[in-house]
Write a protein that holds these residues in place. Structure first.
Motif, PDB file in Angstrom:
ATOM      1  N   THR A   1       0.807  -1.217   0.000  1.00 45.50           N
ATOM      2  CA  THR A   1       0.000   0.000   0.000  1.00 45.50           C
ATOM      3  C   THR A   1       0.839   1.265   0.000  1.00 45.50           C
ATOM      4  OG1 THR A   1      -0.168  -0.168   2.429  1.00 45.50           O
ATOM      5  CG2 THR A   1      -1.972  -1.105   1.130  1.00 45.50           C
ATOM      6  N   GLU A   2       2.145   1.135   0.083  1.00 42.64           N
ATOM      7  CA  GLU A   2       3.022   2.302   0.055  1.00 42.64           C
ATOM      8  C   GLU A   2       2.924   2.985  -1.312  1.00 42.64           C
ATOM      9  OE1 GLU A   2       5.334   5.269   0.132  1.00 42.64           O
ATOM     10  OE2 GLU A   2       5.164   4.134   2.012  1.00 42.64           O
ATOM     11  N   PRO A   3       2.535   4.265  -1.358  1.00 39.28           N
ATOM     12  CA  PRO A   3       2.352   4.952  -2.650  1.00 39.28           C
ATOM     13  C   PRO A   3       3.586   4.913  -3.545  1.00 39.28           C
ATOM     14  CG  PRO A   3       1.408   6.251  -0.871  1.00 39.28           C
ATOM     15  CD  PRO A   3       2.152   5.122  -0.218  1.00 39.28           C
ATOM     16  N   ARG A   4       4.773   4.944  -2.941  1.00 40.88           N
ATOM     17  CA  ARG A   4       5.998   4.971  -3.754  1.00 40.88           C
ATOM     18  C   ARG A   4       6.259   3.645  -4.468  1.00 40.88           C
ATOM     19  NH1 ARG A   4      10.001   7.138   0.832  1.00 40.88           N
ATOM     20  NH2 ARG A   4       8.719   5.627   1.959  1.00 40.88           N
ATOM     21  N   GLN A   5       5.578   2.578  -4.050  1.00 36.41           N
ATOM     22  CA  GLN A   5       5.771   1.291  -4.712  1.00 36.41           C
ATOM     23  C   GLN A   5       5.037   1.212  -6.049  1.00 36.41           C
ATOM     24  OE1 GLN A   5       7.849  -1.041  -3.682  1.00 36.41           O
ATOM     25  NE2 GLN A   5       8.386   0.123  -1.857  1.00 36.41           N
ATOM     26  N   HIS A   6       3.991   2.039  -6.218  1.00 34.25           N
ATOM     27  CA  HIS A   6       3.244   2.097  -7.491  1.00 34.25           C
ATOM     28  C   HIS A   6       2.784   0.703  -7.953  1.00 34.25           C
ATOM     29  CE1 HIS A   6       3.964   6.357  -8.021  1.00 34.25           C
ATOM     30  NE2 HIS A   6       5.248   6.168  -7.786  1.00 34.25           N
ATOM     31  N   VAL A   7       2.145  -0.028  -7.047  1.00 38.68           N
ATOM     32  CA  VAL A   7       1.590  -1.332  -7.416  1.00 38.68           C
ATOM     33  C   VAL A   7       0.332  -1.105  -8.262  1.00 38.68           C
ATOM     34  CG1 VAL A   7       0.585  -3.478  -6.557  1.00 38.68           C
ATOM     35  CG2 VAL A   7       2.497  -2.407  -5.327  1.00 38.68           C
TER      36      VAL A   7
ATOM     37  N   ILE B   1     -15.400  -2.880 -10.534  1.00 33.67           N
ATOM     38  CA  ILE B   1     -14.896  -4.188 -10.104  1.00 33.67           C
ATOM     39  C   ILE B   1     -13.371  -4.189 -10.194  1.00 33.67           C
ATOM     40  CG2 ILE B   1     -14.995  -6.677 -10.463  1.00 33.67           C
ATOM     41  CD1 ILE B   1     -17.557  -6.144 -12.156  1.00 33.67           C
ATOM     42  N   ARG B   2     -12.703  -4.478  -9.083  1.00 32.02           N
ATOM     43  CA  ARG B   2     -11.250  -4.620  -9.144  1.00 32.02           C
ATOM     44  C   ARG B   2     -10.934  -6.047  -9.582  1.00 32.02           C
ATOM     45  NH1 ARG B   2      -8.107  -2.065  -4.401  1.00 32.02           N
ATOM     46  NH2 ARG B   2      -8.787  -3.855  -3.148  1.00 32.02           N
ATOM     47  N   VAL B   3     -10.219  -6.164 -10.696  1.00 32.76           N
ATOM     48  CA  VAL B   3      -9.981  -7.480 -11.283  1.00 32.76           C
ATOM     49  C   VAL B   3      -8.538  -7.959 -11.115  1.00 32.76           C
ATOM     50  CG1 VAL B   3     -11.842  -7.223 -12.956  1.00 32.76           C
ATOM     51  CG2 VAL B   3      -9.526  -6.487 -13.574  1.00 32.76           C
ATOM     52  N   ALA B   4      -7.643  -7.089 -10.651  1.00 32.16           N
ATOM     53  CA  ALA B   4      -6.254  -7.519 -10.447  1.00 32.16           C
ATOM     54  C   ALA B   4      -5.535  -6.534  -9.534  1.00 32.16           C
ATOM     55  CB  ALA B   4      -5.510  -7.631 -11.773  1.00 32.16           C
ATOM     56  N   ILE B   5      -4.596  -7.075  -8.758  1.00 35.04           N
ATOM     57  CA  ILE B   5      -3.654  -6.268  -7.982  1.00 35.04           C
ATOM     58  C   ILE B   5      -2.271  -6.749  -8.368  1.00 35.04           C
ATOM     59  CG2 ILE B   5      -2.798  -5.683  -5.691  1.00 35.04           C
ATOM     60  CD1 ILE B   5      -5.587  -6.148  -4.600  1.00 35.04           C
ATOM     61  N   GLY B   6      -1.475  -5.869  -8.964  1.00 40.03           N
ATOM     62  CA  GLY B   6      -0.179  -6.293  -9.464  1.00 40.03           C
ATOM     63  C   GLY B   6      -0.344  -7.436 -10.442  1.00 40.03           C
ATOM     64  N   SER B   7       0.386  -8.511 -10.215  1.00 38.51           N
ATOM     65  CA  SER B   7       0.325  -9.677 -11.104  1.00 38.51           C
ATOM     66  C   SER B   7      -0.762 -10.659 -10.694  1.00 38.51           C
ATOM     67  CB  SER B   7       1.680 -10.405 -11.089  1.00 38.51           C
ATOM     68  OG  SER B   7       1.999 -10.829  -9.756  1.00 38.51           O
TER      69      SER B   7
ATOM     70  N   HIS C   1      -6.552 -18.943  -0.024  1.00 39.88           N
ATOM     71  CA  HIS C   1      -5.204 -18.606   0.414  1.00 39.88           C
ATOM     72  C   HIS C   1      -4.333 -18.290  -0.809  1.00 39.88           C
ATOM     73  CE1 HIS C   1      -5.485 -19.633   4.702  1.00 39.88           C
ATOM     74  NE2 HIS C   1      -6.264 -20.637   4.334  1.00 39.88           N
ATOM     75  N   LEU C   2      -3.433 -17.335  -0.661  1.00 42.42           N
ATOM     76  CA  LEU C   2      -2.439 -17.092  -1.704  1.00 42.42           C
ATOM     77  C   LEU C   2      -1.323 -18.112  -1.582  1.00 42.42           C
ATOM     78  CD1 LEU C   2      -1.984 -13.193  -1.696  1.00 42.42           C
ATOM     79  CD2 LEU C   2      -3.657 -14.574  -2.937  1.00 42.42           C
ATOM     80  N   SER C   3      -0.763 -18.485  -2.706  1.00 42.85           N
ATOM     81  CA  SER C   3       0.385 -19.393  -2.688  1.00 42.85           C
ATOM     82  C   SER C   3       1.636 -18.600  -2.305  1.00 42.85           C
ATOM     83  CB  SER C   3       0.583 -20.000  -4.085  1.00 42.85           C
ATOM     84  OG  SER C   3       1.041 -19.003  -5.003  1.00 42.85           O
ATOM     85  N   PRO C   4       2.685 -19.282  -1.815  1.00 44.10           N
ATOM     86  CA  PRO C   4       3.935 -18.578  -1.502  1.00 44.10           C
ATOM     87  C   PRO C   4       4.470 -17.800  -2.707  1.00 44.10           C
ATOM     88  CG  PRO C   4       3.983 -20.780  -0.568  1.00 44.10           C
ATOM     89  CD  PRO C   4       2.756 -20.715  -1.419  1.00 44.10           C
ATOM     90  N   GLY C   5       4.304 -18.367  -3.901  1.00 44.08           N
ATOM     91  CA  GLY C   5       4.773 -17.667  -5.098  1.00 44.08           C
ATOM     92  C   GLY C   5       4.005 -16.381  -5.349  1.00 44.08           C
ATOM     93  N   GLU C   6       2.698 -16.392  -5.104  1.00 44.80           N
ATOM     94  CA  GLU C   6       1.889 -15.195  -5.285  1.00 44.80           C
ATOM     95  C   GLU C   6       2.254 -14.129  -4.266  1.00 44.80           C
ATOM     96  OE1 GLU C   6      -2.272 -17.009  -7.148  1.00 44.80           O
ATOM     97  OE2 GLU C   6      -1.909 -17.138  -4.989  1.00 44.80           O
TER      98      GLU C   6
ATOM     99  N   ALA D   1       5.162 -13.760  -2.810  1.00 42.58           N
ATOM    100  CA  ALA D   1       6.484 -13.241  -3.171  1.00 42.58           C
ATOM    101  C   ALA D   1       6.401 -12.308  -4.373  1.00 42.58           C
ATOM    102  CB  ALA D   1       7.434 -14.398  -3.469  1.00 42.58           C
ATOM    103  N   ALA D   2       5.565 -12.670  -5.364  1.00 43.24           N
ATOM    104  CA  ALA D   2       5.441 -11.841  -6.568  1.00 43.24           C
ATOM    105  C   ALA D   2       4.866 -10.467  -6.229  1.00 43.24           C
ATOM    106  CB  ALA D   2       4.565 -12.549  -7.599  1.00 43.24           C
ATOM    107  N   LEU D   3       3.902 -10.427  -5.328  1.00 48.19           N
ATOM    108  CA  LEU D   3       3.328  -9.151  -4.937  1.00 48.19           C
ATOM    109  C   LEU D   3       4.315  -8.317  -4.130  1.00 48.19           C
ATOM    110  CD1 LEU D   3      -0.267 -10.304  -3.963  1.00 48.19           C
ATOM    111  CD2 LEU D   3       0.323  -8.726  -5.816  1.00 48.19           C
ATOM    112  N   SER D   4       5.258  -8.969  -3.470  1.00 47.97           N
ATOM    113  CA  SER D   4       6.252  -8.256  -2.652  1.00 47.97           C
ATOM    114  C   SER D   4       7.300  -7.567  -3.493  1.00 47.97           C
ATOM    115  CB  SER D   4       6.928  -9.220  -1.681  1.00 47.97           C
ATOM    116  OG  SER D   4       6.002  -9.794  -0.802  1.00 47.97           O
ATOM    117  N   ARG D   5       7.497  -8.046  -4.715  1.00 47.17           N
ATOM    118  CA  ARG D   5       8.580  -7.514  -5.531  1.00 47.17           C
ATOM    119  C   ARG D   5       8.205  -6.149  -6.069  1.00 47.17           C
ATOM    120  NH1 ARG D   5       9.424 -13.041  -7.059  1.00 47.17           N
ATOM    121  NH2 ARG D   5       7.997 -12.890  -8.832  1.00 47.17           N
TER     122      ARG D   5
END
Length: 261
Positions: free
Chosen positions: A150-156, A231-237, A250-255, A257-261
């Motif tokens: 949610t940090e604005p500087r991350q521009h997700v 309708i929000r259909v995606a956040i990041g990847s 539940h999100l998978s560990p890969g999901e 991690a991908a959102l963290s990048r």
């Protein structure tokens, strides 16, 4: 030299009531420590402390801002030892009309009503969707992960499908990307494209890389356009995919991690 050594040694003495190692002193207030452990929200922790439900090393603490360190002190909440909760990350398809709040003063249904009896620990929403909006909502008890997203500087990027009460042309889509200043805030779409059009309304895909309060609704209202559905259909990847309304997974560990990048 001996007298100088004594003076230097006296100068290094620790003042009464202070730790000899400042770096080891607790740096966060008790309410924040409880929140970072993932056992409850910051506001819930503050309430619990003020109600006398929290003990630190055997003593009830009533000040939510009192420094505490869960790695060095024994903290009890309602008589139970507090430890770091297992990190949980879920995606939920929020239906329209549901409030994103732990409790609602008007008694309206909240997202937590959709999670009751699921056996989940306390989870906080990662960002918001207003009552009239629907779609992908993330919840987690990992406050550091949520803060990064949610940090604005991350521009997700956040992708929305928006039904509007107008027939857009290329000029309008360009103006949405150029943005407007409304109540001192600049509102703009990173991308706006036409998905499909009917006789009286159309669907747009709008991508934001920052999120202000009611961002899309305010941006479109500045051009005299009303929103029929959002309708929000995606956040990041991460896409909403086939997740049914009111359901979660539940999100998978890969999901995660991908959102963290």
């Amino acid at each position: 030299m001996a007298g100088m050594d004594r003076k230097q040694g006296q100068g290094r003495r620790t003042a009464p009531g202070r730790t000899a190692n400042p770096s080891a002193a607790p740096k966060h207030g008790l309410a924040r420590v409880l929140s970072k452990l993932g056992v409850c929200s910051r506001s819930q922790a503050e309430k619990a402390v003020r109600e006398g439900r929290v003990q630190v090393d055997g003593r009830v603490v009533l000040d939510p801002e009192r420094p505490a360190d869960a790695t060095r002190q024994r903290i009890l909440l309602d008589g139970e030892p507090v430890g770091e909760a297992k990190r949980v990350y879920i995606a939920l398809n929020k239906p329209r009309g549901i409030v994103v709040s732990a409790a609602d003063e008007r008694g309206r249904d909240t997202v937590y009503d959709l999670l009751k009896d699921a056996g989940l620990p306390w989870l906080g929403p990662v960002g918001r969707l207003d009552k009239a909006s629907e779609g992908l909502l993330l919840l987690s008890n990992d406050s550091a992960w949520a803060a990064r997203l949610t940090e604005p500087r991350q521009h997700v990027d956040k992708t929305y499908h928006v039904q509007i009460d107008a027939m857009p042309d290329a000029a309008l889509l360009e103006r949405l990307a150029q943005g407007v200043v409304e109540e001192g805030e600049r509102l703009a779409a990173k991308q706006a494209v036409l998905l499909r059009a009917g006789e009286k309304n159309a669907w747009l895909e709008i991508v934001l890389d920052e999120g202000r309060n009611r961002h899309i609704r305010r941006l479109l209202a500045a051009h005299d356009i009303g929103v029929l559905r959002l309708i929000r259909v995606a956040i990041g990847s991460l896409p909403l995919g086939e997740l049914a309304k009111g359901q979660w997974r539940h999100l998978s560990p890969g999901e995660v991690a991908a959102l963290s990048r």
